[in-house]
Scaffold this motif. Structure first.
Motif, short mmCIF file in Angstrom:
data_model
loop_
_atom_site.label_atom_id
_atom_site.label_comp_id
_atom_site.label_asym_id
_atom_site.label_seq_id
_atom_site.Cartn_x
_atom_site.Cartn_y
_atom_site.Cartn_z
N SER A 224 -30.98 34.18 23.61
CA SER A 224 -32.04 33.34 24.18
C SER A 224 -31.74 31.85 24.02
CB SER A 224 -33.38 33.64 23.50
OG SER A 224 -33.74 34.98 23.70
N ALA A 225 -30.48 31.52 23.68
CA ALA A 225 -30.06 30.13 23.47
C ALA A 225 -30.93 29.44 22.41
CB ALA A 225 -30.06 29.35 24.79
N GLU A 226 -31.10 30.12 21.28
CA GLU A 226 -31.84 29.56 20.15
C GLU A 226 -30.93 29.61 18.93
OE1 GLU A 226 -35.32 31.99 19.86
OE2 GLU A 226 -36.11 31.29 21.78
N PHE A 227 -30.56 28.44 18.44
CA PHE A 227 -29.65 28.32 17.31
C PHE A 227 -30.32 27.47 16.24
CE2 PHE A 227 -27.27 28.96 21.18
CZ PHE A 227 -26.41 29.99 20.84
N MET A 228 -30.53 28.05 15.08
CA MET A 228 -31.23 27.36 14.00
C MET A 228 -30.24 26.93 12.92
SD MET A 228 -34.23 26.40 13.29
CE MET A 228 -34.94 25.54 11.90
N PHE A 229 -30.39 25.70 12.47
CA PHE A 229 -29.55 25.15 11.42
C PHE A 229 -30.44 24.56 10.33
CE2 PHE A 229 -27.04 25.12 15.21
CZ PHE A 229 -25.76 25.45 14.79
N ALA A 230 -29.98 24.69 9.10
CA ALA A 230 -30.61 24.01 7.98
C ALA A 230 -29.69 22.88 7.56
CB ALA A 230 -30.83 24.97 6.81
N TYR A 231 -30.26 21.84 7.00
CA TYR A 231 -29.44 20.77 6.44
C TYR A 231 -30.04 20.32 5.12
CZ TYR A 231 -32.92 17.90 8.95
OH TYR A 231 -34.08 17.37 9.43
N ARG A 232 -29.14 20.04 4.17
CA ARG A 232 -29.54 19.56 2.85
C ARG A 232 -29.13 18.10 2.76
NH1 ARG A 232 -26.49 22.53 -0.60
NH2 ARG A 232 -28.05 24.17 -0.64
N ILE A 233 -30.09 17.26 2.45
CA ILE A 233 -29.83 15.82 2.34
C ILE A 233 -30.06 15.37 0.91
CG2 ILE A 233 -30.58 13.52 3.06
CD1 ILE A 233 -30.80 14.51 5.82
N SER A 234 -29.10 14.60 0.40
CA SER A 234 -29.24 13.93 -0.90
C SER A 234 -29.33 12.44 -0.64
CB SER A 234 -28.03 14.21 -1.79
OG SER A 234 -27.96 15.57 -2.12
N ILE A 235 -30.31 11.82 -1.29
CA ILE A 235 -30.53 10.38 -1.17
C ILE A 235 -30.40 9.82 -2.57
CG2 ILE A 235 -32.16 8.58 -0.49
CD1 ILE A 235 -33.58 10.82 1.19
N GLU A 236 -29.45 8.90 -2.77
CA GLU A 236 -29.22 8.33 -4.10
C GLU A 236 -29.35 6.81 -4.06
OE1 GLU A 236 -26.14 8.70 -7.87
OE2 GLU A 236 -25.81 9.89 -6.06
N ASN A 237 -30.13 6.28 -4.98
CA ASN A 237 -30.38 4.84 -5.05
C ASN A 237 -29.36 4.15 -5.95
OD1 ASN A 237 -31.40 2.26 -5.08
ND2 ASN A 237 -33.32 2.80 -6.11
N HIS A 238 -28.43 3.40 -5.34
CA HIS A 238 -27.43 2.64 -6.10
C HIS A 238 -27.86 1.19 -6.34
CE1 HIS A 238 -24.42 5.82 -6.01
NE2 HIS A 238 -24.64 5.98 -4.72
N GLU B 203 -27.14 5.86 -0.88
CA GLU B 203 -26.15 6.83 -0.43
C GLU B 203 -26.84 8.05 0.14
OE1 GLU B 203 -22.23 9.30 -2.00
OE2 GLU B 203 -23.34 8.04 -3.41
N ILE B 204 -26.46 8.40 1.37
CA ILE B 204 -27.00 9.58 2.04
C ILE B 204 -25.86 10.57 2.22
CG2 ILE B 204 -28.18 10.47 4.08
CD1 ILE B 204 -29.82 8.35 2.59
N SER B 205 -26.04 11.80 1.73
CA SER B 205 -25.06 12.88 1.90
C SER B 205 -25.75 14.04 2.60
CB SER B 205 -24.53 13.35 0.55
OG SER B 205 -23.92 12.28 -0.14
N VAL B 206 -25.02 14.69 3.53
CA VAL B 206 -25.60 15.76 4.34
C VAL B 206 -24.67 16.96 4.37
CG1 VAL B 206 -26.59 16.39 6.57
CG2 VAL B 206 -26.60 13.99 5.85
N GLU B 207 -25.23 18.15 4.14
CA GLU B 207 -24.54 19.43 4.31
C GLU B 207 -25.35 20.24 5.32
OE1 GLU B 207 -22.75 21.70 0.74
OE2 GLU B 207 -24.44 20.53 -0.05
N THR B 208 -24.65 20.98 6.20
CA THR B 208 -25.35 21.80 7.18
C THR B 208 -25.02 23.28 7.00
OG1 THR B 208 -23.59 21.54 8.80
CG2 THR B 208 -25.40 19.95 8.89
N PHE B 209 -25.94 24.13 7.43
CA PHE B 209 -25.80 25.57 7.30
C PHE B 209 -26.38 26.24 8.54
CE2 PHE B 209 -26.78 23.54 3.28
CZ PHE B 209 -25.72 23.92 2.48
N TYR B 210 -25.60 27.08 9.19
CA TYR B 210 -26.11 27.86 10.31
C TYR B 210 -27.02 28.96 9.76
CZ TYR B 210 -26.14 31.02 14.34
OH TYR B 210 -26.52 31.83 15.38
N GLN B 211 -28.11 29.22 10.44
CA GLN B 211 -29.11 30.20 10.01
C GLN B 211 -29.15 31.38 10.99
OE1 GLN B 211 -31.49 29.24 7.03
NE2 GLN B 211 -29.39 28.52 6.93
#
Length: 128
Positions: free
Chosen positions: A26-40, A10-18
């Motif tokens: 200057s057309a520069e947009f930074m994003f962070a993302y948090r990924i959870s990987i779970e072994n079922h 299972e892959i879950s993703v959350e994103t956050f604008y920085q």
């Protein structure tokens, strides 16, 4: 948050604008993302490689491929979860990413791919 299960992972993703690391003038947009990987699965796995497809809303496309994630190749026993945070820069206020993780079944030494669901990166003021 988006989630997807493929090949028992299972892959879950959350994103956050920085905003502190972005420069819209200057057309520069930074994003962070948090990924959870779970072994079922009922066997241990190791994440070997990642392969990303990244799209800006202006039609620009790029790929990123390499070993592991954030410098590690984590091992997950059955029922375990691994979480990490990384980032992506865009040239536009919106974009999306999706990809695959190449995993190794540590019981039989067979490789398999896990799908990372597509997720959007959108600056908050575009959400109206």
């Amino acid at each position: 948050m988006v989630s997807k299960i493929s090949e028992g992972i299972e892959i879950s993703v959350e994103t956050f604008y920085q905003p502190d690391y972005s420069n819209p003038m200057s057309a520069e947009f930074m994003f962070a993302y948090r990924i959870s990987i779970e072994n079922h699965n009922n066997f241990p796995v190791q994440l070997q490689r990642r392969h990303w497809h990244i799209f800006d809303s202006n039609g620009q496309y790029r790929e990123v491929e390499g070993e592991g994630v954030v410098g590690v190749q984590p091992t997950l026993n059955p029922g375990e979860r691994y979480q990490y945070v990384s980032g992506c820069n865009l040239r536009t206020e919106m974009g999306k990413m999706y990809g695959t993780y190449s995993m190794l079944n540590l019981s039989n030494k067979r490789g398999f791919d896990v799908n990372i669901p597509a997720f959007e990166m959108i600056v908050p003021f575009k959400h109206n």
